[in-house]
Design an enzyme around this catalytic site. Structure first.
Site, PDB file in Angstrom:
ATOM      1  N   LYS A  76      -2.142  23.411  44.045  1.00  0.00           N
ATOM      2  CA  LYS A  76      -0.858  23.328  43.894  1.00  0.00           C
ATOM      3  C   LYS A  76      -0.260  22.122  43.156  1.00  0.00           C
ATOM      4  O   LYS A  76      -1.177  21.027  43.040  1.00  0.00           O
ATOM      5  CB  LYS A  76      -0.380  22.668  45.535  1.00  0.00           C
TER       6      LYS A  76
ATOM      7  N   ARG B 113      10.823  16.787  49.089  1.00  0.00           N
ATOM      8  CA  ARG B 113      11.001  15.558  49.786  1.00  0.00           C
ATOM      9  C   ARG B 113      12.602  15.375  50.291  1.00  0.00           C
ATOM     10  O   ARG B 113      12.843  14.600  51.145  1.00  0.00           O
ATOM     11  CB  ARG B 113      10.603  14.413  48.927  1.00  0.00           C
TER      12      ARG B 113
ATOM     13  N   GLU C  92     -13.082  18.803  44.032  1.00  0.00           N
ATOM     14  CA  GLU C  92     -12.340  18.649  45.250  1.00  0.00           C
ATOM     15  C   GLU C  92     -12.609  20.011  46.109  1.00  0.00           C
ATOM     16  O   GLU C  92     -12.651  20.087  47.302  1.00  0.00           O
ATOM     17  CB  GLU C  92     -10.887  18.469  44.942  1.00  0.00           C
TER      18      GLU C  92
ATOM     19  N   LYS D 238      -4.712  19.309  44.959  1.00  0.00           N
ATOM     20  CA  LYS D 238      -3.416  19.120  45.176  1.00  0.00           C
ATOM     21  C   LYS D 238      -2.848  17.898  44.287  1.00  0.00           C
ATOM     22  O   LYS D 238      -3.653  16.697  44.326  1.00  0.00           O
ATOM     23  CB  LYS D 238      -2.780  18.787  46.524  1.00  0.00           C
TER      24      LYS D 238
HETATM   25  C1  PBG Z   1       3.421  16.756  51.990  1.00  0.00           C
HETATM   26  C2  PBG Z   1       3.643  17.996  51.153  1.00  0.00           C
HETATM   27  C3  PBG Z   1       4.205  18.006  50.117  1.00  0.00           C
HETATM   28  C4  PBG Z   1       4.248  19.196  49.736  1.00  0.00           C
HETATM   29  C5  PBG Z   1       3.808  20.069  50.769  1.00  0.00           C
HETATM   30  N1  PBG Z   1       3.131  19.198  51.593  1.00  0.00           N
HETATM   31  C6  PBG Z   1       5.075  16.893  49.144  1.00  0.00           C
HETATM   32  C7  PBG Z   1       4.389  15.958  48.876  1.00  0.00           C
HETATM   33  O1  PBG Z   1       2.987  15.583  48.741  1.00  0.00           O
HETATM   34  O2  PBG Z   1       4.970  14.645  48.839  1.00  0.00           O
HETATM   35  C8  PBG Z   1       5.083  19.897  48.687  1.00  0.00           C
HETATM   36  C9  PBG Z   1       5.885  21.205  48.626  1.00  0.00           C
HETATM   37  C10 PBG Z   1       6.731  21.397  47.447  1.00  0.00           C
HETATM   38  O3  PBG Z   1       7.095  20.739  46.859  1.00  0.00           O
HETATM   39  O4  PBG Z   1       7.215  22.718  47.735  1.00  0.00           O
HETATM   40  N2  PBG Z   1       1.864  16.232  52.216  1.00  0.00           N
HETATM   41 ZN    ZN Z   2       2.064  14.360  53.154  1.00  0.00          ZN
END
Ligand code: PBG
Ligand code: ZN
Length: 328
Positions: A249, A206, A234, A196
């Site tokens: 992601k 967010r 990872e 990620k």
């Molecule tokens: C939280 C999380 C995030 C996403 C999924 N779980 C955002 C972040 O790391 O701030 C992003 C998903 C998206 O942008 O659609 N840990």
């Molecule tokens: Zn988070």
């Protein structure tokens, strides 16, 4: 005369010929639809950066899932937004928390008609918006692990079919696996957000999840965008620790990572086409500058062509609808 010896165009002459040699095909059974449930009175709340993706109350969510099931989408990825936050994210592992409550209600109403995959993280639940416990301005890895395991267990106790840790703490998969196993949940799979990246594409999410960090950013735990080999390290670690499905992601700017992960590891691979990908396409198409359907299909097909088995996408309902009416 310099005629071409081989003419690839012979097989592109018409739809049927092109269909015969088509290498990649989208299917509804590989789609996961992300959804947001909030502790609130309104049934659903519109979020300007993410048109058609709403915050739902539990009642609103149940209603919406009817449509998801109707479209034969097999799974949702569920995020919760609590009514109150604190510095240790207590609501995340509260047995009566929003995710736990929503999961119980979904499973009661829909049973095996839908898989509930829960996002395991702290950022929606902490007052500072970080994905873990803060010590001296830094997210403390090992303190956070204990809570993540508690969160995962509380989701599974509520009926979650799978958990998806998205925090990027080191060692979390092993911790969560052990916690589930000692409580008798050997059969609950873990889908790990293994690679990620600290991407700018998460900002619309967010807004919906109300999870923006209140100071600093997430670069001390999420991966650095320029790195490729680090993703393999990872992912390798998460597999060793017991992940059942690994995830890359975002998807759109990270197709090389998806491709490499698929070539390197023999384990189901998910790709998360994130909120920024959705927002870019949605808003541009709404202005009439690109064709919505063609763009969504091209993006999603490319993610699959790169090597993803499972695609987590806010476009899931539209794609499932097009597949159902045979219009792709
Ligand atoms: C939280 C999380 C995030 C996403 C999924 N779980 C955002 C972040 O790391 O701030 C992003 C998903 C998206 O942008 O659609 N840990
Ligand atoms: Zn988070």
């Amino acid at each position: 005369m310099a005629y071409p010896e081989y003419r690839p165009r012979r097989l592109r002459k018409n739809e049927k010929l092109r269909g015969l040699i088509q290498e990649t095909e989208l299917s509804t059974k590989h789609l996961v639809y992300p959804m947001f449930v909030k502790e609130m009175h309104e049934k659903k709340v519109f979020i300007p950066s993410m048109p058609d993706v709403f915050q739902f109350s539990i009642e609103g969510l149940l209603k919406e899932i009817e449509g998801v099931v109707e479209l034969s989408i097999p799974a949702i990825l569920l995020f919760g937004i609590p009514a109150k936050k604190d510095d240790v994210g207590s609501e995340a592992y509260n047995e009566k928390g929003i995710i736990q409550e929503a999961t119980r209600r979904i499973k009661k109403l829909f049973g095996d008609d839908i898989l509930v995959i829960t996002d395991v993280c702290m950022c929606e639940y902490t007052s500072h918006g970080h994905c873990g416990i803060i010590r001296d301005g830094y997210v403390d890895n090992d303190e956070t692990l204990k809570l993540l395991a508690e969160i995962a267990l509380s989701h599974v106790k509520a009926g979650a079919d799978m958990v998806a840790p998205s925090d990027m703490m080191d060692g979390r998969i092993k911790f969560i696996r052990q916690m589930l196993d000692i409580n008798g949940y050997h059969n609950i799979p873990i889908m790990s957000y293994a690679a990620k990246y600290a991407s700018t594409l998460y900002s619309p999410f967010r807004d919906v999840a109300e999870s923006a960090p209140q100071f600093g950013d997430r670069r001390s735990y999420q991966m650095d965008v320029p790195n490729q080999k680090e993703a393999l390290r990872e992912i390798g670690l998460d597999i060793e620790e017991g992940a059942d499905i690994i995830m890359v992601k975002p998807a759109m700017f990270f197709l090389d990572i998806i491709h490499l992960a698929k070539k390197t590891f023999n384990i189901p691979l998910a790709a998360y086409s994130v909120s920024g990908e959705y927002a870019m396409i949605k808003h541009t198409a709404e202005k009439g500058f690109i064709d919505y359907k063609k763009t969504v299909i091209e993006l999603t097909t490319s993610i699959k062509r790169a090597g993803a088995d499972i695609i987590i996408t806010y476009f899931a309902k539209d794609i499932a609808k097009w597949l159902k009416e045979n219009s792709i």
